[in-house]
Motif scaffolding. Structure first.
Motif, PDB file in Angstrom:
ATOM      1  N   ASP A 117       0.386  -1.611 -30.148  1.00  0.00           N
ATOM      2  CA  ASP A 117      -0.836  -0.833 -30.349  1.00  0.00           C
ATOM      3  C   ASP A 117      -1.726  -1.514 -31.391  1.00  0.00           C
ATOM      4  O   ASP A 117      -1.254  -2.220 -32.289  1.00  0.00           O
ATOM      5  CB  ASP A 117      -0.501   0.586 -30.817  1.00  0.00           C
ATOM      6  N   LEU A 118      -3.037  -1.287 -31.260  1.00  0.00           N
ATOM      7  CA  LEU A 118      -4.001  -1.863 -32.186  1.00  0.00           C
ATOM      8  C   LEU A 118      -4.360  -0.845 -33.274  1.00  0.00           C
ATOM      9  O   LEU A 118      -4.594   0.326 -32.979  1.00  0.00           O
ATOM     10  CB  LEU A 118      -5.266  -2.292 -31.431  1.00  0.00           C
ATOM     11  N   VAL A 119      -4.420  -1.324 -34.501  1.00  0.00           N
ATOM     12  CA  VAL A 119      -4.704  -0.458 -35.646  1.00  0.00           C
ATOM     13  C   VAL A 119      -5.869  -1.063 -36.427  1.00  0.00           C
ATOM     14  O   VAL A 119      -5.819  -2.234 -36.819  1.00  0.00           O
ATOM     15  CB  VAL A 119      -3.469  -0.327 -36.575  1.00  0.00           C
ATOM     16  N   PRO A 120      -6.939  -0.311 -36.658  1.00  0.00           N
ATOM     17  CA  PRO A 120      -8.058  -0.846 -37.450  1.00  0.00           C
ATOM     18  C   PRO A 120      -7.669  -0.952 -38.923  1.00  0.00           C
ATOM     19  O   PRO A 120      -7.086  -0.028 -39.493  1.00  0.00           O
ATOM     20  CB  PRO A 120      -9.170   0.189 -37.235  1.00  0.00           C
ATOM     21  N   ILE A 121      -7.999  -2.079 -39.545  1.00  0.00           N
ATOM     22  CA  ILE A 121      -7.697  -2.303 -40.954  1.00  0.00           C
ATOM     23  C   ILE A 121      -8.885  -2.987 -41.619  1.00  0.00           C
ATOM     24  O   ILE A 121      -9.861  -3.358 -40.953  1.00  0.00           O
ATOM     25  CB  ILE A 121      -6.437  -3.187 -41.141  1.00  0.00           C
ATOM     26  N   TRP A 122      -8.808  -3.143 -42.926  1.00  0.00           N
ATOM     27  CA  TRP A 122      -9.779  -3.912 -43.700  1.00  0.00           C
ATOM     28  C   TRP A 122      -9.026  -5.005 -44.443  1.00  0.00           C
ATOM     29  O   TRP A 122      -7.923  -4.776 -44.952  1.00  0.00           O
ATOM     30  CB  TRP A 122     -10.518  -3.021 -44.698  1.00  0.00           C
ATOM     31  N   VAL A 123      -9.602  -6.199 -44.482  1.00  0.00           N
ATOM     32  CA  VAL A 123      -8.964  -7.321 -45.169  1.00  0.00           C
ATOM     33  C   VAL A 123      -9.964  -7.959 -46.123  1.00  0.00           C
ATOM     34  O   VAL A 123     -11.186  -7.869 -45.936  1.00  0.00           O
ATOM     35  CB  VAL A 123      -8.462  -8.379 -44.158  1.00  0.00           C
ATOM     36  N   ASP A 124      -9.423  -8.611 -47.189  1.00  0.00           N
ATOM     37  CA  ASP A 124     -10.296  -9.325 -48.115  1.00  0.00           C
ATOM     38  C   ASP A 124     -10.476 -10.765 -47.644  1.00  0.00           C
ATOM     39  O   ASP A 124     -10.052 -11.134 -46.547  1.00  0.00           O
ATOM     40  CB  ASP A 124      -9.740  -9.254 -49.537  1.00  0.00           C
ATOM     41  N   ARG A 125     -11.086 -11.599 -48.468  1.00  0.00           N
ATOM     42  CA  ARG A 125     -11.386 -12.973 -48.066  1.00  0.00           C
ATOM     43  C   ARG A 125     -10.141 -13.822 -47.858  1.00  0.00           C
ATOM     44  O   ARG A 125     -10.165 -14.804 -47.133  1.00  0.00           O
ATOM     45  CB  ARG A 125     -12.297 -13.615 -49.115  1.00  0.00           C
ATOM     46  N   SER A 126      -9.038 -13.419 -48.517  1.00  0.00           N
ATOM     47  CA  SER A 126      -7.789 -14.157 -48.344  1.00  0.00           C
ATOM     48  C   SER A 126      -6.996 -13.676 -47.140  1.00  0.00           C
ATOM     49  O   SER A 126      -5.973 -14.257 -46.795  1.00  0.00           O
ATOM     50  CB  SER A 126      -6.930 -14.035 -49.611  1.00  0.00           C
ATOM     51  N   GLY A 127      -7.454 -12.601 -46.507  1.00  0.00           N
ATOM     52  CA  GLY A 127      -6.763 -12.058 -45.347  1.00  0.00           C
ATOM     53  C   GLY A 127      -5.798 -10.946 -45.666  1.00  0.00           C
ATOM     54  O   GLY A 127      -5.159 -10.402 -44.761  1.00  0.00           O
ATOM     55  N   ALA A 128      -5.673 -10.581 -46.949  1.00  0.00           N
ATOM     56  CA  ALA A 128      -4.755  -9.509 -47.327  1.00  0.00           C
ATOM     57  C   ALA A 128      -5.360  -8.148 -46.983  1.00  0.00           C
ATOM     58  O   ALA A 128      -6.576  -7.956 -47.057  1.00  0.00           O
ATOM     59  CB  ALA A 128      -4.451  -9.581 -48.817  1.00  0.00           C
ATOM     60  N   VAL A 129      -4.495  -7.214 -46.605  1.00  0.00           N
ATOM     61  CA  VAL A 129      -4.942  -5.869 -46.267  1.00  0.00           C
ATOM     62  C   VAL A 129      -5.380  -5.139 -47.536  1.00  0.00           C
ATOM     63  O   VAL A 129      -4.690  -5.170 -48.565  1.00  0.00           O
ATOM     64  CB  VAL A 129      -3.820  -5.080 -45.569  1.00  0.00           C
ATOM     65  N   VAL A 130      -6.537  -4.508 -47.465  1.00  0.00           N
ATOM     66  CA  VAL A 130      -7.076  -3.748 -48.602  1.00  0.00           C
ATOM     67  C   VAL A 130      -7.503  -2.365 -48.110  1.00  0.00           C
ATOM     68  O   VAL A 130      -7.705  -2.163 -46.912  1.00  0.00           O
ATOM     69  CB  VAL A 130      -8.289  -4.481 -49.239  1.00  0.00           C
ATOM     70  N   PRO A 131      -7.650  -1.404 -49.021  1.00  0.00           N
ATOM     71  CA  PRO A 131      -8.136  -0.076 -48.607  1.00  0.00           C
ATOM     72  C   PRO A 131      -9.551  -0.169 -48.038  1.00  0.00           C
ATOM     73  O   PRO A 131     -10.318  -1.082 -48.362  1.00  0.00           O
ATOM     74  CB  PRO A 131      -8.116   0.729 -49.913  1.00  0.00           C
ATOM     75  N   ALA A 132      -9.893   0.782 -47.191  1.00  0.00           N
ATOM     76  CA  ALA A 132     -11.243   0.822 -46.620  1.00  0.00           C
ATOM     77  C   ALA A 132     -12.267   1.001 -47.737  1.00  0.00           C
ATOM     78  O   ALA A 132     -12.003   1.674 -48.736  1.00  0.00           O
ATOM     79  CB  ALA A 132     -11.345   1.975 -45.618  1.00  0.00           C
ATOM     80  N   PRO A 133     -13.432   0.386 -47.595  1.00  0.00           N
ATOM     81  CA  PRO A 133     -14.463   0.527 -48.639  1.00  0.00           C
ATOM     82  C   PRO A 133     -14.869   1.978 -48.835  1.00  0.00           C
ATOM     83  O   PRO A 133     -14.765   2.806 -47.932  1.00  0.00           O
ATOM     84  CB  PRO A 133     -15.633  -0.312 -48.102  1.00  0.00           C
ATOM     85  N   LEU A 134     -15.348   2.265 -50.027  1.00  0.00           N
ATOM     86  CA  LEU A 134     -15.836   3.600 -50.337  1.00  0.00           C
ATOM     87  C   LEU A 134     -17.061   3.895 -49.479  1.00  0.00           C
ATOM     88  O   LEU A 134     -18.021   3.124 -49.455  1.00  0.00           O
ATOM     89  CB  LEU A 134     -16.193   3.686 -51.823  1.00  0.00           C
ATOM     90  N   SER A 135     -17.034   5.020 -48.791  1.00  0.00           N
ATOM     91  CA  SER A 135     -18.155   5.379 -47.918  1.00  0.00           C
ATOM     92  C   SER A 135     -19.250   6.073 -48.710  1.00  0.00           C
ATOM     93  O   SER A 135     -19.033   6.576 -49.820  1.00  0.00           O
ATOM     94  CB  SER A 135     -17.669   6.295 -46.792  1.00  0.00           C
ATOM     95  N   ALA A 136     -20.457   6.125 -48.116  1.00  0.00           N
ATOM     96  CA  ALA A 136     -21.575   6.806 -48.764  1.00  0.00           C
ATOM     97  C   ALA A 136     -21.282   8.294 -48.910  1.00  0.00           C
ATOM     98  O   ALA A 136     -21.659   8.916 -49.914  1.00  0.00           O
ATOM     99  CB  ALA A 136     -22.848   6.594 -47.947  1.00  0.00           C
ATOM    100  N   GLU A 137     -20.620   8.878 -47.914  1.00  0.00           N
ATOM    101  CA  GLU A 137     -20.284  10.298 -47.994  1.00  0.00           C
ATOM    102  C   GLU A 137     -19.321  10.570 -49.142  1.00  0.00           C
ATOM    103  O   GLU A 137     -19.465  11.557 -49.874  1.00  0.00           O
ATOM    104  CB  GLU A 137     -19.664  10.770 -46.675  1.00  0.00           C
ATOM    105  N   ALA A 138     -18.319   9.682 -49.314  1.00  0.00           N
ATOM    106  CA  ALA A 138     -17.362   9.857 -50.407  1.00  0.00           C
ATOM    107  C   ALA A 138     -18.045   9.717 -51.761  1.00  0.00           C
ATOM    108  O   ALA A 138     -17.708  10.424 -52.715  1.00  0.00           O
ATOM    109  CB  ALA A 138     -16.228   8.847 -50.282  1.00  0.00           C
ATOM    110  N   ALA A 139     -19.025   8.814 -51.856  1.00  0.00           N
ATOM    111  CA  ALA A 139     -19.765   8.650 -53.109  1.00  0.00           C
ATOM    112  C   ALA A 139     -20.522   9.925 -53.471  1.00  0.00           C
ATOM    113  O   ALA A 139     -20.549  10.343 -54.635  1.00  0.00           O
ATOM    114  CB  ALA A 139     -20.730   7.473 -52.998  1.00  0.00           C
ATOM    115  N   VAL A 140     -21.119  10.562 -52.460  1.00  0.00           N
ATOM    116  CA  VAL A 140     -21.845  11.816 -52.708  1.00  0.00           C
ATOM    117  C   VAL A 140     -20.880  12.910 -53.145  1.00  0.00           C
ATOM    118  O   VAL A 140     -21.134  13.643 -54.113  1.00  0.00           O
ATOM    119  CB  VAL A 140     -22.611  12.252 -51.443  1.00  0.00           C
ATOM    120  N   VAL A 141     -19.752  13.017 -52.444  1.00  0.00           N
ATOM    121  CA  VAL A 141     -18.760  14.044 -52.788  1.00  0.00           C
ATOM    122  C   VAL A 141     -18.233  13.829 -54.198  1.00  0.00           C
ATOM    123  O   VAL A 141     -18.100  14.782 -54.985  1.00  0.00           O
ATOM    124  CB  VAL A 141     -17.607  14.038 -51.757  1.00  0.00           C
ATOM    125  N   ASN A 142     -17.927  12.591 -54.560  1.00  0.00           N
ATOM    126  CA  ASN A 142     -17.411  12.299 -55.897  1.00  0.00           C
ATOM    127  C   ASN A 142     -18.450  12.618 -56.970  1.00  0.00           C
ATOM    128  O   ASN A 142     -18.110  13.120 -58.050  1.00  0.00           O
ATOM    129  CB  ASN A 142     -16.989  10.835 -55.993  1.00  0.00           C
TER     130      ASN A 142
END
Length: 199
Positions: A125-150
């Motif tokens: 199965d395919l899983v969407p992820i986020w990676v940095d420039r070195s290819g390591a898995v990182v958390p998804a970027p902070l969204s605009a909605e999360a910034a407003v909520v915070n």
């Protein structure tokens, strides 16, 4: 006159006593204390809003930086994800768990590691992820909605803490004033009893 109007009139006479006022000094202190607490709570509103704006600006900067440094990718699971089961009395489905997977980095190199896979997923199965420039898995970027909520949470939380502190200050001050009034009343009562005993 409505009860609320009577209360306001009484409070005003405590703040600005006339010549024939029977208000005690401690009553006036308590009335001024209430006024100061109300004014402080009103002043705290723009300060809390400014703090929320500062948090929002910082979170926007963080979101832009994370979006610039990281990119989305797709990982292919090398093993089955967690079983699709219900846990606890609440009937909640078990959450994502680290599972072996492979993905391509920004430079096209293949990486192998562990990604969070939802319950019920299978090998391949395919899983969407986020990676940095070195290819390591990182958390998804902070969204605009999360910034407003915070930001809103920071502003509301700061105002709530400020009002709580003001309430504690007011409550402890009133408690001290009540003790002072009771002690003074007791002294006057004993003095009156002494006068009657000597008469």
């Amino acid at each position: 006159m409505a009860p609320s109007a009577n209360c306001l009139v009484r409070w005003w006479h405590l703040l600005v006593p006339g010549r024939n006022s029977v208000a005690r000094p401690s009553d006036r202190v308590q009335a001024w204390l209430v006024l100061m607490v109300i004014l402080a709570a009103l002043v705290a509103i723009p300060f809390s809003a400014a703090a929320g704006s500062a948090v929002y600006a910082a979170q926007q900067h963080q979101s832009a930086r994370e979006l610039a440094e990281n990119r989305p990718a797709t990982a292919t699971l090398l093993a089955d994800g967690p079983p699709d089961s219900v846990t606890g009395r609440s009937g909640e489905v078990s959450g994502p768990r680290p599972t072996d997977a492979t993905w391509l980095g920004s430079d096209g190199a293949r990486h192998i590691g562990r990604v969070n896979a939802d319950a019920g997923t299978h090998r391949g199965d395919l899983v969407p992820i986020w990676v940095d420039r070195s290819g390591a898995v990182v958390p998804a970027p902070l969204s605009a909605e999360a910034a407003v909520v915070n930001a809103v949470a920071a502003a509301v939380g700061l105002y709530f803490v400020t009002c709580l502190a003001l309430g504690l200050i007011h409550g402890s001050s009133v408690f001290a004033l009540n003790r002072h009034r009771a002690r003074k009343w007791q002294q006057e009562w004993y003095a009156e009893l002494g006068k009657k005993a000597h008469s």
